[in-house]
Scaffold this active site. Structure first.
Site, PDB file in Angstrom:
ATOM      1  N   HIS A  63       0.816  -1.224   0.000  1.00  0.00           N
ATOM      2  CA  HIS A  63       0.000   0.000   0.000  1.00  0.00           C
ATOM      3  C   HIS A  63       0.842   1.262   0.000  1.00  0.00           C
ATOM      4  O   HIS A  63       0.336   2.348  -0.280  1.00  0.00           O
ATOM      5  CB  HIS A  63      -0.991  -0.003   1.175  1.00  0.00           C
ATOM      6  CG  HIS A  63      -0.411   0.344   2.498  1.00  0.00           C
ATOM      7  ND1 HIS A  63      -0.062  -0.598   3.452  1.00  0.00           N
ATOM      8  CD2 HIS A  63      -0.130   1.542   3.063  1.00  0.00           C
ATOM      9  CE1 HIS A  63       0.396   0.003   4.534  1.00  0.00           C
ATOM     10  NE2 HIS A  63       0.374   1.304   4.319  1.00  0.00           N
ATOM     11  N   ASP A 111      -0.784  -7.534   1.485  1.00  0.00           N
ATOM     12  CA  ASP A 111      -0.065  -6.255   1.551  1.00  0.00           C
ATOM     13  C   ASP A 111       1.432  -6.486   1.735  1.00  0.00           C
ATOM     14  O   ASP A 111       1.982  -6.344   2.825  1.00  0.00           O
ATOM     15  CB  ASP A 111      -0.630  -5.412   2.692  1.00  0.00           C
ATOM     16  CG  ASP A 111      -0.158  -3.966   2.640  1.00  0.00           C
ATOM     17  OD1 ASP A 111       0.435  -3.565   1.616  1.00  0.00           O
ATOM     18  OD2 ASP A 111      -0.380  -3.235   3.624  1.00  0.00           O
ATOM     19  N   SER A 206       4.309   1.740   8.450  1.00  0.00           N
ATOM     20  CA  SER A 206       3.926   0.748   7.447  1.00  0.00           C
ATOM     21  C   SER A 206       5.155   0.202   6.727  1.00  0.00           C
ATOM     22  O   SER A 206       6.066   0.950   6.360  1.00  0.00           O
ATOM     23  CB  SER A 206       2.981   1.376   6.416  1.00  0.00           C
ATOM     24  OG  SER A 206       1.760   1.726   7.007  1.00  0.00           O
ATOM     25  N   GLY A 207       5.164  -1.104   6.507  1.00  0.00           N
ATOM     26  CA  GLY A 207       6.261  -1.741   5.785  1.00  0.00           C
ATOM     27  C   GLY A 207       7.349  -2.288   6.671  1.00  0.00           C
ATOM     28  O   GLY A 207       8.187  -3.073   6.225  1.00  0.00           O
TER      29      GLY A 207
END
Length: 252
Positions: A63, A111, A206-207
């Site tokens: 994302h 994701d 995120s990630g």
């Protein structure tokens, strides 16, 4: 007028202590104790996290790269402070982004993304790959202690830390996260959820990796609009489900 200013001050003060889109309830990591961490940046600004899985590949969340383009994206490795000049830092252009072909924007299922670096990193104590869980490995179950890290915001006012933060949390029961008042249908078999009271990850993280016994088992994916929300715990993509895709992508 003074009364209005006073009310505004208290509103800001209250907001600052609310859980935010960030690592909430964590602490500053020991410098370079997580040498696999990558700050993924656009125009020199940190946007997402990632982690090294080899000397030329970084794993992250799809994302973060919805258009699938690598143009303008750089990976900063070997960093603790994002703003301070450090001899350990390596800034490398990302030459290609591979989002999982089944990534769903509607609920962030699948994701996971793989980023190929323009050149291999120079491995050192401050920059080296992390092992990730492969198919057949033991993923954490309810109640397991896991940990993560990132440079995400510290509060709802959007203030972000300069130095890497880390957090220990607990894996939650799958049935709970799939309840209608939690994530409902958006919570899939490819995800796990983990958090504790006022301890969570969110947008700026995120990630980044979720670790169990020192191995990356998850990728920080999606949570609620406010980190630390009791019914919107952090969601993590389960890495072991993607072993074959990871191997095909990194060897093509």
């Amino acid at each position: 007028m003074n009364q209005i200013r006073l009310i505004f001050f208290y509103v800001l003060l209250f907001a600052a202590f609310l859980p935010g889109e960030c690592i909430t309830g964590g602490k500053e990591a020991e410098a370079h104790s997580r040498p696999y961490m990558a700050s993924l940046q656009w125009n020199g600004k940190h946007e997402c996290g990632g982690f090294l899985i080899s000397n030329q590949w970084v794993m992250s969340a799809a994302h973060c790269f919805q258009d699938g383009r690598a143009s303008g994206v750089q990976a900063v490795l070997g960093a603790h402070s994002l703003s301070t000049a450090e001899d350990t830092k390596q800034t490398i252009d990302v030459s290609a982004v591979y989002n999982h072909p089944d990534f769903s924007l509607s609920n962030y299922d699948n994701d996971i993304a793989l980023l190929k670096l323009e050149t291999p990193i120079t491995e050192s104590y401050a920059a080296k790959p992390l092992k990730f869980q492969r198919e057949g490995g033991v993923d954490p179950e309810k109640g397991a202690a896991v940990d993560t890290a990132g440079w995400g915001s510290l509060n709802n006012l959007g203030g972000r830390p300069d130095k890497l933060q880390e957090l220990s949390i607990t894996v939650l029961e799958r049935m709970l996260c799939g309840r209608a008042d939690y994530y409902g249908w958006k919570f899939t078999k490819n995800m796990l959820c983990a958090a504790e009271k006022r301890k969570d990850t969110c947008d700026g993280d995120s990630g980044g990796p979720l670790l169990y016994k020192g191995i990356a088992v998850g990728i920080t994916s999606n949570g609620g609009k406010k980190c630390g929300s009791s019914r919107k715990p952090g969601l993590y993509t389960i890495i072991s489900y993607y072993t074959q895709w990871i191997d095909r992508t990194t060897t093509q």
